[in-house]
Design an enzyme around this catalytic site. Structure first.
Site, short mmCIF file in Angstrom:
data_model
loop_
_atom_site.label_atom_id
_atom_site.label_comp_id
_atom_site.label_asym_id
_atom_site.label_seq_id
_atom_site.Cartn_x
_atom_site.Cartn_y
_atom_site.Cartn_z
N CYS A 175 0.83 -1.21 0.00
CA CYS A 175 0.00 0.00 0.00
C CYS A 175 0.86 1.26 0.00
O CYS A 175 1.59 1.52 0.97
CB CYS A 175 -0.91 -0.05 1.23
N CYS A 179 0.12 3.69 2.84
CA CYS A 179 0.63 3.11 4.10
C CYS A 179 2.12 3.41 4.25
O CYS A 179 2.58 3.73 5.35
CB CYS A 179 0.42 1.60 4.13
#
Length: 144
Positions: free
Chosen positions: A69, A72
């Site tokens: 991600c 993230c």
């Protein structure tokens, strides 16, 4: 008479009782001797998370994330800096949703990163999406 809190050690997950006025004094685990506050998030699997949630009276700020991600990855250094600045007011935890899919399902994680703040073992606030440090600290402060 001082008030004490229970905390799980980030290294061995043993439950420790620490006087509140000693939280800022770098207390160590009674079992393994490691620092109870390391100024960084604690990466946990499902069993570790469940134990930490059950045995830590401090608020827990949990970052549900995944390696693939992009947001993230952008959020990770912000989360680390925030942990360094706000411990021991709260414990900061990272849960990899790929490694702990049942935990992600239990908390209905639909997008990542998702931050959940727990107090007394219960979810009290949730935020999805990457935040800058000021926004993250503000979100945590408002939920505490």
């Amino acid at each position: 008479m001082s008030t004490s809190l229970t905390l799980s050690c980030p290294a061995c997950l043993a439950t420790n009782r620490v006087a509140q006025e000693r939280l800022g004094g770098r207390p160590n685990c009674g079992r393994c001797g490691e620092a109870l506050f390391q100024g960084k998030p604690v990466a946990l699997d499902q069993a570790g998370f469940d134990r930490m949630l059950a045995n830590t009276e401090l608020p827990l700020v949990v970052d549900f994330w995944a390696e693939w991600c992009g947001p993230c990855k952008m959020m990770a250094p912000v989360f680390e800096r925030t942990a360094a600045s706000l411990e021991p007011q709260a414990r900061f935890i990272k849960v990899d949703t790929e490694a702990a899919p049942a935990l992600a399902q239990r908390y209905a994680i639909r997008s990542i990163p998702t931050l959940i703040l727990f107090k007394g073992g219960r979810e009290v606030a949730r935020q999805s999406g990457a935040l800058d440090q000021r926004s993250l600290e503000s979100w945590i402060s408002s939920a505490l």
